[in-house]
Scaffold this motif. Structure first.
Motif: not given
Length: 109
Positions: A46, A49-50, A85-86, A88-90
């Motif tokens: 993640a 990617s970000i 942000d990773a 939050a994404r996960l």
């Protein structure tokens, strides 16, 4: 959980060399090694990617990913937002309680 803790480490400990590894080391001892590996892989994928979306030229220099977080951390000026942000994404890997699970309600229109 690891990504969130790693972001906290980066924001508060400037001497950190690999916040993901440091956060993983804080996991309870009952977490199996294979589970730790899976969690780290998810966070690194993640975050990679970000980071690539925000720093495409650096991504090209680092090569095809996902690359270990340590590589990104040593190259970025301010890496903690990427881990935040990773996280939050996960989302949270821990189960959450839903107090109304199984609750039925009758509605009329």
């Amino acid at each position: 959980m690891i990504a969130s803790r790693a972001a906290d480490i980066l924001a508060t400990e400037p001497s950190s060399a690999d916040a993901v590894a440091e956060a993983t080391a804080e996991l309870p001892s009952y977490v199996a090694d294979v589970t730790r590996w899976d969690l780290v892989a998810a966070v690194e994928k993640a975050a990679d990617s970000i980071a690539r979306s925000r720093h495409p030229l650096l991504g090209d220099v680092l090569g095809p990913g996902p690359v270990p977080w340590e590589c990104w951390q040593c190259e970025l000026v301010e890496p903690w937002p990427i881990l935040a942000d990773a996280a939050a994404r996960l989302g949270s890997p821990l189960p959450s309680r839903h107090p109304n699970a199984g609750h039925w309600a009758v509605t009329t229109d």
